[in-house]
Motif scaffolding. Structure first.
Motif, PDB file in Angstrom:
ATOM      1  N   SER A 123       0.825  -1.205   0.000  1.00 45.57           N
ATOM      2  CA  SER A 123       0.000   0.000   0.000  1.00 45.57           C
ATOM      3  C   SER A 123       0.863   1.260   0.000  1.00 45.57           C
ATOM      4  N   GLY A 124       2.123   1.166   0.443  1.00 49.09           N
ATOM      5  CA  GLY A 124       3.014   2.339   0.414  1.00 49.09           C
ATOM      6  C   GLY A 124       3.890   2.403  -0.830  1.00 49.09           C
ATOM      7  N   ARG A 125       3.742   1.418  -1.701  1.00 50.99           N
ATOM      8  CA  ARG A 125       4.616   1.362  -2.881  1.00 50.99           C
ATOM      9  C   ARG A 125       4.208   2.405  -3.912  1.00 50.99           C
ATOM     10  N   ARG A 126       5.198   3.083  -4.504  1.00 50.12           N
ATOM     11  CA  ARG A 126       4.947   4.028  -5.589  1.00 50.12           C
ATOM     12  C   ARG A 126       5.918   3.711  -6.728  1.00 50.12           C
ATOM     13  N   VAL A 127       5.438   3.858  -7.953  1.00 51.67           N
ATOM     14  CA  VAL A 127       6.310   3.596  -9.102  1.00 51.67           C
ATOM     15  C   VAL A 127       6.317   4.815 -10.017  1.00 51.67           C
ATOM     16  N   CYS A 128       7.431   4.993 -10.745  1.00 47.80           N
ATOM     17  CA  CYS A 128       7.485   6.144 -11.647  1.00 47.80           C
ATOM     18  C   CYS A 128       6.820   5.786 -12.971  1.00 47.80           C
ATOM     19  N   VAL A 129       6.177   6.786 -13.577  1.00 44.18           N
ATOM     20  CA  VAL A 129       5.376   6.522 -14.777  1.00 44.18           C
ATOM     21  C   VAL A 129       6.249   6.194 -15.990  1.00 44.18           C
ATOM     22  N   LYS A 130       7.523   6.582 -15.940  1.00 47.93           N
ATOM     23  CA  LYS A 130       8.366   6.403 -17.109  1.00 47.93           C
ATOM     24  C   LYS A 130       8.976   5.000 -17.162  1.00 47.93           C
ATOM     25  N   ASN A 131       9.650   4.593 -16.072  1.00 44.39           N
ATOM     26  CA  ASN A 131      10.431   3.340 -16.123  1.00 44.39           C
ATOM     27  C   ASN A 131      10.115   2.348 -15.005  1.00 44.39           C
ATOM     28  N   ASP A 132       9.025   2.569 -14.284  1.00 45.89           N
ATOM     29  CA  ASP A 132       8.663   1.647 -13.187  1.00 45.89           C
ATOM     30  C   ASP A 132       9.712   1.572 -12.075  1.00 45.89           C
ATOM     31  N   HIS A 133      10.530   2.609 -11.893  1.00 48.23           N
ATOM     32  CA  HIS A 133      11.425   2.619 -10.726  1.00 48.23           C
ATOM     33  C   HIS A 133      10.537   2.651  -9.478  1.00 48.23           C
ATOM     34  N   THR A 134      10.939   1.889  -8.450  1.00 54.45           N
ATOM     35  CA  THR A 134      10.035   1.663  -7.323  1.00 54.45           C
ATOM     36  C   THR A 134      10.517   2.339  -6.039  1.00 54.45           C
ATOM     37  N   TYR A 135       9.565   2.905  -5.287  1.00 53.24           N
ATOM     38  CA  TYR A 135       9.849   3.564  -3.994  1.00 53.24           C
ATOM     39  C   TYR A 135       8.821   3.098  -2.977  1.00 53.24           C
ATOM     40  N   HIS A 136       9.063   3.467  -1.697  1.00 56.23           N
ATOM     41  CA  HIS A 136       8.045   3.227  -0.666  1.00 56.23           C
ATOM     42  C   HIS A 136       7.930   4.488   0.170  1.00 56.23           C
ATOM     43  N   VAL A 137       6.699   4.927   0.415  1.00 55.54           N
ATOM     44  CA  VAL A 137       6.514   6.220   1.081  1.00 55.54           C
ATOM     45  C   VAL A 137       7.203   6.284   2.452  1.00 55.54           C
ATOM     46  N   ASP A 138       7.296   5.162   3.177  1.00 53.60           N
ATOM     47  CA  ASP A 138       7.936   5.174   4.501  1.00 53.60           C
ATOM     48  C   ASP A 138       9.383   4.684   4.471  1.00 53.60           C
ATOM     49  N   THR A 139       9.611   3.535   3.818  1.00 51.08           N
ATOM     50  CA  THR A 139      10.915   2.883   3.970  1.00 51.08           C
ATOM     51  C   THR A 139      11.926   3.248   2.895  1.00 51.08           C
ATOM     52  N   ASP A 140      11.455   3.775   1.765  1.00 55.76           N
ATOM     53  CA  ASP A 140      12.385   4.094   0.681  1.00 55.76           C
ATOM     54  C   ASP A 140      11.852   5.283  -0.122  1.00 55.76           C
ATOM     55  N   PRO A 141      11.653   6.432   0.573  1.00 59.72           N
ATOM     56  CA  PRO A 141      11.029   7.567  -0.120  1.00 59.72           C
ATOM     57  C   PRO A 141      11.985   8.206  -1.130  1.00 59.72           C
ATOM     58  N   PRO A 142      11.432   8.840  -2.158  1.00 56.07           N
ATOM     59  CA  PRO A 142      12.290   9.567  -3.104  1.00 56.07           C
ATOM     60  C   PRO A 142      12.813  10.838  -2.424  1.00 56.07           C
ATOM     61  N   LYS A 143      13.857  11.454  -2.997  1.00 57.97           N
ATOM     62  CA  LYS A 143      14.423  12.674  -2.397  1.00 57.97           C
ATOM     63  C   LYS A 143      13.390  13.803  -2.427  1.00 57.97           C
ATOM     64  N   HIS A 144      12.654  13.911  -3.539  1.00 54.96           N
ATOM     65  CA  HIS A 144      11.599  14.924  -3.648  1.00 54.96           C
ATOM     66  C   HIS A 144      10.269  14.215  -3.765  1.00 54.96           C
ATOM     67  N   GLU A 145       9.329  14.602  -2.897  1.00 55.43           N
ATOM     68  CA  GLU A 145       8.062  13.874  -2.859  1.00 55.43           C
ATOM     69  C   GLU A 145       7.388  13.806  -4.235  1.00 55.43           C
ATOM     70  N   GLY A 146       6.962  12.603  -4.592  1.00 48.37           N
ATOM     71  CA  GLY A 146       6.190  12.427  -5.816  1.00 48.37           C
ATOM     72  C   GLY A 146       7.005  12.443  -7.101  1.00 48.37           C
ATOM     73  N   MET A 147       8.363  12.451  -6.965  1.00 49.52           N
ATOM     74  CA  MET A 147       9.192  12.528  -8.173  1.00 49.52           C
ATOM     75  C   MET A 147      10.301  11.474  -8.146  1.00 49.52           C
ATOM     76  N   CYS A 148      10.509  10.819  -9.288  1.00 55.00           N
ATOM     77  CA  CYS A 148      11.515   9.752  -9.363  1.00 55.00           C
ATOM     78  C   CYS A 148      12.935  10.326  -9.298  1.00 55.00           C
ATOM     79  N   ASP A 149      13.770   9.760  -8.414  1.00 58.43           N
ATOM     80  CA  ASP A 149      15.169  10.206  -8.292  1.00 58.43           C
ATOM     81  C   ASP A 149      15.945   9.942  -9.580  1.00 58.43           C
TER      82      ASP A 149
END
Ligand code: AMP
Length: 219
Positions: A123-149
């Motif tokens: 439920s916390g997993r987020r993926v980028c629309v371009k290349n499916d790079h994966t993040y987690h809102v709590d355990t592996d957040p991106p440097k800038h919210e809502g944007m792929c590093d």
């Protein structure tokens, strides 16, 4: 090499790392299906309703999709599978393909975790629309919210990561995919990993296992 385990166990993370380490093609049927849905191809249109409901896409579609990939020259020296096979019929089909080309399955890496851990993770997993790079809102957040590093594209929740679909995907896993644990154990191919550990720890254990196999069998 095959990665097996429930959704959210960390198969994608570990499989992509191992593929890089070994310079082997990474074949993920879920990624291939999502690409087909994005393209709006016939396969994508046929697959989407099953994916959104958390069910398996019918075997004949999956087998047709993956046959070409497994027989392509790029897989001649091996491949890493993530998300396939997902039931015994698919495993039999894979076994036939591998036998026909005089290759063999080296190992099945099973990553396990309890359902409540998986639900929280997915439920916390987020993926980028371009290349499916994966993040987690709590355990592996991106440097800038809502944007792929890695590529700067927007992060979204996968349609099938929504809570109502996650439960159905877990049910599908237990009913249809989990029998593969016995299937591969009986063939002496299964190695188990505790998916509640950190990604780095799981990765180290997988690398150690694969290194031992290579040493023993000149993989
Ligand atoms: P995944 O990204 O591996 O979790 O796959 C996402 C969805 O794609 C699954 O919930 C299934 O609906 C479908 N899917 C992926 N791989 C397979 C497969 N080998 N057989 C049937 N359906 C699949």
């Amino acid at each position: 090499m095959i990665f097996l385990g429930p959704p959210g166990a960390g198969k994608g993370t570990q499989a992509t790392r191992l593929a890089k380490d070994f310079s082997l093609p990474y074949i993920a049927t879920g990624d291939m299906l999502r690409a087909a849905v994005k393209e709006g191809s016939e396969l994508g249109r046929a697959a989407k309703e099953h994916m959104d409901a958390g069910r398996l896409v019918p075997d004949e579609l999956i087998l047709a999709m993956i046959a070409e990939r497994l027989e392509a020259e790029e897989t001649a020296h091996g491949f890493i599978l993530d998300g396939f096979p997902r039931n015994p019929a698919q495993a039999d089909a894979l076994g036939d393909t591998v036998d026909r080309s005089e290759r063999r399955l080296a190992v099945v890496l099973l990553i396990e975790a309890p359902d409540d851990v998986l639900v929280r993770r997915i439920s916390g997993r987020r993926v980028c629309v371009k290349n499916d790079h994966t993040y987690h809102v709590d355990t592996d957040p991106p440097k800038h919210e809502g944007m792929c590093d890695q590529d700067g594209s927007r992060l979204v929740q996968r349609d099938d990561d929504k809570p109502e679909t996650v439960r159905a995907r877990l049910e599908t896993y237990h009913e249809q995919t989990e029998p593969l644990v016995d299937y591969y154990e009986q063939r002496g191919l299964l190695r188990r990993f505790d998916g509640t550990r950190t990604p780095a720890d799981v990765g180290d254990r997988i690398r150690a296992t694969v290194a031992t196999l290579r040493f023993e069998e000149a993989l």
